[in-house]
Scaffold this motif. Structure first.
Motif, PDB file in Angstrom:
ATOM      1  N   ARG A 167       0.871  -1.420  -0.183  1.00 31.10           N
ATOM      2  CA  ARG A 167       0.262  -0.047   0.336  1.00 31.10           C
ATOM      3  C   ARG A 167       0.954   0.955   0.164  1.00 31.10           C
ATOM      4  NH1 ARG A 167      -4.858  -0.881  -1.831  1.00 31.10           N
ATOM      5  NH2 ARG A 167      -5.403   0.508  -0.791  1.00 31.10           N
ATOM      6  N   PHE A 168       1.552   1.041  -1.079  1.00 31.23           N
ATOM      7  CA  PHE A 168       2.904   2.301  -0.851  1.00 31.23           C
ATOM      8  C   PHE A 168       1.981   3.337  -1.280  1.00 31.23           C
ATOM      9  CE2 PHE A 168       5.900   5.099  -2.510  1.00 31.23           C
ATOM     10  CZ  PHE A 168       7.008   5.257  -1.409  1.00 31.23           C
ATOM     11  N   TRP A 169       1.853   3.412  -2.694  1.00 31.96           N
ATOM     12  CA  TRP A 169       1.491   4.748  -3.272  1.00 31.96           C
ATOM     13  C   TRP A 169       0.113   5.202  -2.383  1.00 31.96           C
ATOM     14  CZ3 TRP A 169       4.682   6.816  -6.290  1.00 31.96           C
ATOM     15  CH2 TRP A 169       6.004   6.524  -6.500  1.00 31.96           C
ATOM     16  N   GLU A 170      -1.007   4.271  -1.623  1.00 33.26           N
ATOM     17  CA  GLU A 170      -2.096   4.555  -1.375  1.00 33.26           C
ATOM     18  C   GLU A 170      -1.636   5.782  -0.351  1.00 33.26           C
ATOM     19  OE1 GLU A 170      -3.060   1.429  -3.771  1.00 33.26           O
ATOM     20  OE2 GLU A 170      -1.091   1.927  -1.975  1.00 33.26           O
ATOM     21  N   MET A 187       4.895  14.917  11.575  1.00 33.45           N
ATOM     22  CA  MET A 187       4.997  12.776  11.991  1.00 33.45           C
ATOM     23  C   MET A 187       5.132  12.279  13.095  1.00 33.45           C
ATOM     24  SD  MET A 187       4.308  12.889   8.150  1.00 33.45           S
ATOM     25  CE  MET A 187       4.439  14.486   7.090  1.00 33.45           C
ATOM     26  N   SER A 188       3.752  12.334  13.523  1.00 33.51           N
ATOM     27  CA  SER A 188       3.783  11.529  14.709  1.00 33.51           C
ATOM     28  C   SER A 188       3.492  10.005  14.366  1.00 33.51           C
ATOM     29  CB  SER A 188       2.784  12.275  15.885  1.00 33.51           C
ATOM     30  OG  SER A 188       1.386  12.170  15.422  1.00 33.51           O
ATOM     31  N   PRO A 189       4.005   9.314  15.374  1.00 37.46           N
ATOM     32  CA  PRO A 189       3.340   7.947  15.425  1.00 37.46           C
ATOM     33  C   PRO A 189       1.976   7.556  14.753  1.00 37.46           C
ATOM     34  CG  PRO A 189       5.220   7.338  17.062  1.00 37.46           C
ATOM     35  CD  PRO A 189       4.696   9.742  16.227  1.00 37.46           C
ATOM     36  N   GLU A 190       1.238   8.666  15.912  1.00 33.65           N
ATOM     37  CA  GLU A 190      -0.895   8.566  16.027  1.00 33.65           C
ATOM     38  C   GLU A 190      -0.937   8.944  14.617  1.00 33.65           C
ATOM     39  OE1 GLU A 190       1.303  10.244  18.091  1.00 33.65           O
ATOM     40  OE2 GLU A 190       1.283   8.031  20.031  1.00 33.65           O
ATOM     41  N   PHE A 195      -2.801   8.026   8.146  1.00 32.69           N
ATOM     42  CA  PHE A 195      -2.950   7.327   7.274  1.00 32.69           C
ATOM     43  C   PHE A 195      -2.356   6.189   6.616  1.00 32.69           C
ATOM     44  CE2 PHE A 195      -0.032  11.895   7.647  1.00 32.69           C
ATOM     45  CZ  PHE A 195      -1.235  12.815   6.880  1.00 32.69           C
ATOM     46  N   ALA A 196      -1.758   5.023   7.166  1.00 33.96           N
ATOM     47  CA  ALA A 196      -1.787   4.069   7.645  1.00 33.96           C
ATOM     48  C   ALA A 196      -3.838   3.403   6.779  1.00 33.96           C
ATOM     49  CB  ALA A 196      -0.306   3.503   7.974  1.00 33.96           C
ATOM     50  N   VAL A 197      -4.448   3.782   8.345  1.00 38.78           N
ATOM     51  CA  VAL A 197      -5.440   4.107   8.053  1.00 38.78           C
ATOM     52  C   VAL A 197      -6.594   3.434   6.847  1.00 38.78           C
ATOM     53  CG1 VAL A 197      -7.445   4.027   9.321  1.00 38.78           C
ATOM     54  CG2 VAL A 197      -5.654   4.022  10.482  1.00 38.78           C
ATOM     55  N   THR A 198      -5.991   5.308   6.497  1.00 36.52           N
ATOM     56  CA  THR A 198      -6.573   5.671   5.479  1.00 36.52           C
ATOM     57  C   THR A 198      -6.257   5.170   4.374  1.00 36.52           C
ATOM     58  OG1 THR A 198      -6.993   7.452   6.097  1.00 36.52           O
ATOM     59  CG2 THR A 198      -6.710   7.720   3.635  1.00 36.52           C
ATOM     60  N   GLY A 200      -5.514   1.390   3.284  1.00 37.41           N
ATOM     61  CA  GLY A 200      -6.418   0.170   3.594  1.00 37.41           C
ATOM     62  C   GLY A 200      -4.593  -0.422   3.494  1.00 37.41           C
ATOM     63  N   VAL A 201      -3.972   0.354   4.645  1.00 42.54           N
ATOM     64  CA  VAL A 201      -3.388  -1.113   5.475  1.00 42.54           C
ATOM     65  C   VAL A 201      -3.719  -1.980   5.409  1.00 42.54           C
ATOM     66  CG1 VAL A 201      -0.915  -1.512   6.658  1.00 42.54           C
ATOM     67  CG2 VAL A 201      -1.223   0.638   5.681  1.00 42.54           C
ATOM     68  N   PRO A 202      -3.342  -3.383   5.653  1.00 43.34           N
ATOM     69  CA  PRO A 202      -4.271  -4.337   6.076  1.00 43.34           C
ATOM     70  C   PRO A 202      -4.072  -4.502   7.526  1.00 43.34           C
ATOM     71  CG  PRO A 202      -2.842  -5.547   5.225  1.00 43.34           C
ATOM     72  CD  PRO A 202      -2.298  -3.729   3.880  1.00 43.34           C
ATOM     73  N   ASP A 203      -2.711  -4.751   7.890  1.00 46.28           N
ATOM     74  CA  ASP A 203      -2.108  -5.157   9.160  1.00 46.28           C
ATOM     75  C   ASP A 203      -1.961  -3.834   9.715  1.00 46.28           C
ATOM     76  OD1 ASP A 203      -1.047  -6.241  11.563  1.00 46.28           O
ATOM     77  OD2 ASP A 203      -0.874  -7.985  11.248  1.00 46.28           O
ATOM     78  N   ILE A 204      -2.349  -3.312  10.815  1.00 48.53           N
ATOM     79  CA  ILE A 204      -1.769  -1.286  11.779  1.00 48.53           C
ATOM     80  C   ILE A 204      -0.643  -2.410  13.098  1.00 48.53           C
ATOM     81  CG2 ILE A 204      -2.333   0.055  12.421  1.00 48.53           C
ATOM     82  CD1 ILE A 204      -3.470   0.154   9.088  1.00 48.53           C
ATOM     83  N   ASP A 205      -0.893  -2.953  13.381  1.00 51.71           N
ATOM     84  CA  ASP A 205       0.120  -3.389  14.274  1.00 51.71           C
ATOM     85  C   ASP A 205       1.227  -3.735  13.872  1.00 51.71           C
ATOM     86  OD1 ASP A 205      -2.099  -3.088  16.298  1.00 51.71           O
ATOM     87  OD2 ASP A 205      -2.648  -5.395  16.230  1.00 51.71           O
ATOM     88  N   ARG A 206       1.311  -4.696  12.715  1.00 52.45           N
ATOM     89  CA  ARG A 206       2.678  -4.957  11.458  1.00 52.45           C
ATOM     90  C   ARG A 206       3.221  -3.876  11.137  1.00 52.45           C
ATOM     91  NH1 ARG A 206       3.027  -7.760   5.886  1.00 52.45           N
ATOM     92  NH2 ARG A 206       5.317  -7.528   5.552  1.00 52.45           N
TER      93      ARG A 206
END
Length: 268
Positions: A167-170, A187-190, A195-198, A200-206
């Protein structure tokens, strides 16, 4: 017997050592000054390389300090430019878009906190994708160049973590879409997690674990060292088949170069 000035047990230097201390201080000042001169020279060389302009080029200054030189534009006959062939053309590269055998490759060196990188992502890149990438004429390859501190480095790791899940380009687009018109955004971790959720990164914990790890340090080091070797002075910086462009230039700067390269290859 009283300790002499040079033998004081508290570690302070005595009068006899004063000239040596002053000489050492003078040497350090000279070394620092010499290093500063070297840094300035390196930056100037980088600017000249990426703009095709020097201080004795009034026409270039009138065109803007980050525009590509007319001489380099005219020489884009389908061949590789002065930067050399920087394309990796790796099949399945998650940090690239477009056909692996596209005749033209645009390599972008960028920082996620750079406002002009965001401008390119928002205003220029979509047109290039529609006009050239989708038709197989252009490939775009990303290179990380985090120059604005630890938050930039964290964002670069986050981009790689998103890429590890396809999901790099997304992620890239989501982050730049939220960028302010100026300044260097936080650019905080939160925020990166959002942005990762937006994206569509499937495994957010990873994603979070890899973002906070050193899994990608070697890859980031390769990109940074490549940029330093080329003398890149700022972001964004681009190589189009080895022809340099510096800054978020107007769309015509990119399309005219790409068209020239395509026409040269067809003519050959």
């Amino acid at each position: 017997m009283e300790p002499q000035p040079d033998d004081r047990p508290d570690g302070h230097l005595g009068r006899k050592n004063a000239p040596r201390t002053q000489a050492g201080s003078t040497r350090r000042r000279i070394e620092v000054a010499a290093f500063a001169v070297i840094v300035v020279i390196a930056v100037v060389l980088g600017v000249v390389l990426f703009t095709g302009q020097g201080d004795d080029d009034p026409a270039g200054r009138a065109a803007g300090p980050a525009s590509i030189s007319e001489e380099d534009r005219a020489s884009a006959d389908g061949g590789i430019g002065p930067l050399g062939d920087l394309a990796r053309r790796t099949e399945g590269d998650p940090l690239a878009m477009g056909a692996v055998d596209a005749p033209v490759v645009l390599v972008e060196f960028a920082d996620y906190r750079c406002p002009f990188c965001a401008k390119f992502s928002q205003d220029i890149e979509p047109t290039l994708i529609d006009r050239y990438v989708e038709s197989g004429q252009l490939r775009i390859e990303w290179r990380d160049l985090p120059i604005y501190g630890e938050e930039s480095a964290r964002a670069a790791r986050a981009g790689r973590a998103a890429a590890a899940q396809g999901r790099f380009w997304e992620f890239n687009s989501a982050l730049y879409a939220a960028a302010p018109e100026s300044g260097h955004p936080e650019m905080s971790p939160e925020r990166l997690r959002g942005f990762a959720v937006t994206a569509g990164v499937p495994d957010i914990d990873r994603f979070m674990a890899q973002m906070n790890s050193d899994d990608f340090e070697a890859l980031l080091h390769v990109d940074t060292m490549t940029a330093q070797r080329l003398g890149i002075p700022a972001t964004p910086a681009f190589s189009i088949n080895g022809h340099p462009i510096l800054g978020a230039q107007p769309i015509d700067t990119f399309t005219s170069m790409i068209d020239k390269l395509l026409a040269g290859q067809e003519g050959g």
